[in-house]
Design a protein around this motif. Structure first.
Motif: not given
Length: 387
Positions: A66-73, A81-90, A114-120, A132-133
């Motif tokens: 499941x792909x999760x986006x925090x657009x304004x992180x 926290x969501x990547x670590x505690x929920x386990x979705x791909x962030x 393996x679970x988080x992608x950083x974007x600028x 994103x889901x």
């Protein structure tokens, strides 16, 4: 940039520390981190966890896919926290170079490559480029500039925070009109006004793309509004969604209020109760704010967490779960003041309304607010009886 480690829930992350003696507004900080929003994040983690499980079961998507986006992180703490505690791909995105570097440092710190992608990137560009889901919009201020892109990018769930409550609730009227293409009213139910103005704006953005929403949870807490919306496709369903967008006419003289569904409807300017001139708010959302089962599942999830605001979060969700699906609430003390009587306990008033055959509930908006299907004359009669 000085940093320190803080722990929220099950996650320890690095956050910026202001230099001692240096004072500037949060929006001017190199990387924005607000510890006061821990409650918002605790509820977010629980809500995203519940929805990820629902999505996994319904769509047969493994949670880790499941792909999760925090657009304004900003500092990235919510998405981390969501990547670590929920386990979705962030994907954690922020245009700020300082924020981007801190996000990358936290990914290394947590070992979550393996679970988080950083974007600028510019958030709108990213949301127009990818889908994103789950899309999460949590800006410093208004989410309005990001809603069009978010309405396109979110496949299954759109979560939005708005901290510009003054424009949303009518305290800054012209700003609210510009940003949300709606007229808010600054009256006793201004907190609910803010929620419904925001949802009305999002509904219209979705409808323009033949998409629709189903609010799962929406709450106004402290200085912000937060909503979680299940998203779907289809012009006919979007049409039905728009049937839940309309207006509220309010009489400031006698407190009469009435809803009017539809984008373009004829509304009399004279109060049918006292003949005074009414005020008009909208277009705004007139439909449900919460889904009972979803709120119940969040409560179960909160019970399992180590969140620092667990009890406060549970109280908010319980009130949302039990709140009547009626726009809008009454403020008990204001009614009592108008009638010249002392207020009874709020629970006593609600119990009496129910014993008289009406539906009634407390609300999460304030401790002295209530919702009921009783007419205003009936409400005032019962309040006078309890004096």
């Amino acid at each position: 940039m000085n940093i320190r480690a803080v722990k929220e829930g099950k996650t320890e992350v690095l956050v910026p520390v202001h230099e001692e003696g240096v004072s500037f507004p949060p929006s001017a900080a190199p990387v924005f981190y607000n510890p006061a929003m821990e409650l918002n994040r605790d509820i977010s983690v629980a809500a995203i966890s519940v929805f990820a499980k629902i999505l996994s079961e319904r769509r047969n998507i493994p949670v880790e896919n499941i792909r999760y986006l925090d657009a304004l992180a900003a500092s990235g703490i919510r998405g981390l926290r969501i990547a670590n505690e929920v386990g979705v791909h962030t994907t954690l995105n922020d245009w700020s170079e300082d924020a981007f570097e801190l996000i990358e440092r936290n990914i290394e710190y947590l070992g979550l490559h393996d679970r988080i992608n950083a974007s600028r990137k510019n958030a709108n560009v990213l949301m127009h480029e990818e889908r994103f889901n789950i899309v999460d919009i949590d800006p410093f201020g208004t989410p309005a500039p990001f809603l069009a892109a978010a309405a396109r990018s979110a496949v299954h769930l759109l979560a939005v925070t708005a901290t510009d409550t003054a424009p949303l609730c009518g305290a800054h009227l012209n700003s609210g009109i510009r940003k949300y293409s709606a007229v808010p009213l600054n009256n006793e139910y201004h907190a609910e006004m803010a929620v419904r103005i925001l949802l009305g704006k999002i509904a219209r953005e979705l409808a323009a793309r033949d998409r629709f929403m189903r609010p799962l949870l929406s709450h106004a807490t402290r200085h912000y509004v937060r909503t979680y919306l299940e998203i779907g496709n289809g012009a006919k369903k979007a049409d039905r969604m728009l049937e839940q967008v309309g207006y509220i006419s309010h009489c400031p003289s006698c407190d009469f209020r009435e809803t009017h569904a539809g984008i373009a409807v004829h509304i009399a300017s004279e109060c049918p109760r006292c003949s005074s001139e009414t005020q008009l708010a909208g277009p705004l959302w007139l439909g449900k704010l919460h889904e009972t089962d979803f709120c119940g599942d969040i409560l179960k999830e909160l019970e399992k967490t180590e969140s620092g605001t667990k009890e406060q979060a549970k109280k908010i969700i319980e009130l949302c779960r039990d709140e009547l699906d009626i726009p809008v609430f009454y403020e008990q003390h204001l009614l009592c003041k108008r009638l010249g009587v002392s207020a009874s306990g709020i629970n006593e008033l609600i119990d009496t309304l129910r014993s008289c055959g009406f539906a009634a509930s407390r609300t999460h908006f304030s401790g002295t607010s209530f919702k009921t299907d009783a007419e205003l004359d009936e409400i005032e009669s019962i309040i006078s009886m309890l004096r």
